[in-house]
Design an enzyme around this catalytic site. Sequence first.
Site, PDB file in Angstrom:
ATOM      1  N   LYS A 169     -56.737  16.223  37.202  1.00  0.00           N
ATOM      2  CA  LYS A 169     -56.057  14.963  36.861  1.00  0.00           C
ATOM      3  C   LYS A 169     -56.496  14.450  35.499  1.00  0.00           C
ATOM      4  CE  LYS A 169     -53.637  11.260  36.997  1.00  0.00           C
ATOM      5  NZ  LYS A 169     -53.727  10.185  37.986  1.00  0.00           N
ATOM      6  N   LYS A 237     -58.884   3.700  30.672  1.00  0.00           N
ATOM      7  CA  LYS A 237     -59.941   4.026  31.641  1.00  0.00           C
ATOM      8  C   LYS A 237     -60.069   5.542  31.815  1.00  0.00           C
ATOM      9  CE  LYS A 237     -59.058   4.426  35.854  1.00  0.00           C
ATOM     10  NZ  LYS A 237     -58.760   5.496  36.845  1.00  0.00           N
TER      11      LYS A 237
END
Length: 290
Positions: A169, A237
């Site tokens: 991811k 993030k």
Amino acid sequence: MTTIGWIGLGSMGTPMAKNLISAGFRLNAYNRSPEKARALSGANVCDSAAQVTAESDVIFLMLSNGAAVEAVLTGPDGVLKELGPGKTVIDMSTIAPEDSLKFAQMAREQGGLYMDAPVSGSVAPAVAGQLVILAGADDEKVSEFKACFDAMGKATIAFGGPGRGSAAKLSINLLLGATAQAIGETLTFAQGLGVDLEKMRELISQSAMNTPYFDLKRPLYKADDFPAAFMLALMHKDLGLVSEQIANKGLGLPLTSATAKSFDEAMAQGLGSKDLAAVYTAIRKQNGLA
């Protein structure tokens, strides 16, 4: 039929949970803001993560970061309080691979199973059940949850053991962030040279460099307005997690470093609640073109 627990009903978690309900699964829901759980038609609303776990076979997590996952797992009324043999936690949050490994160990100590299975795709694919699911498990283990994954996604890729789904991811989100950065720089460069931006956008769409991402975001670039499908703050993030992995592994990835700095600037400009494509706005402002 398997009873599903769902924890985390944000912009991604809500449509994913709805798709499981539509597929016929019994679903127990918990959210820190209880009104979101109450608004989920067809779900049994629980008072705590522990209650979700006690009443479910498989517990899905879709939370904002690793700290939120750890709090839900280890809190006084957390998942681990009721986790035991025969129960599986499937964490679809985007977190560091090391966190996934830590949470897998915690689950094993309670006799349960933890699988990291983050997703590639934003809100529209989540609503349509067209996400790509990146599972940190082998094909055999993933097949046990095929019906659940098929209700939420168009494909599930098994990457092996714990942490590898999370690593995949971060890898695909690195490409996503770099793509947004590259398009923003290309359009800014064209503007700086006096190229008509509408014609430049048409050129990109007709070229070998076109992507589904650009096709999706092209109306946003035209309108110079970036309502969030995937918030820039979340990409910021994720790029922070990527940067940590680069440092930990001693890798040299200069494009990634430059992209992360650009998203730092976009956050400083107050663009965190916009779509990640709004990094274009930050780039233009840095060059006096916005």
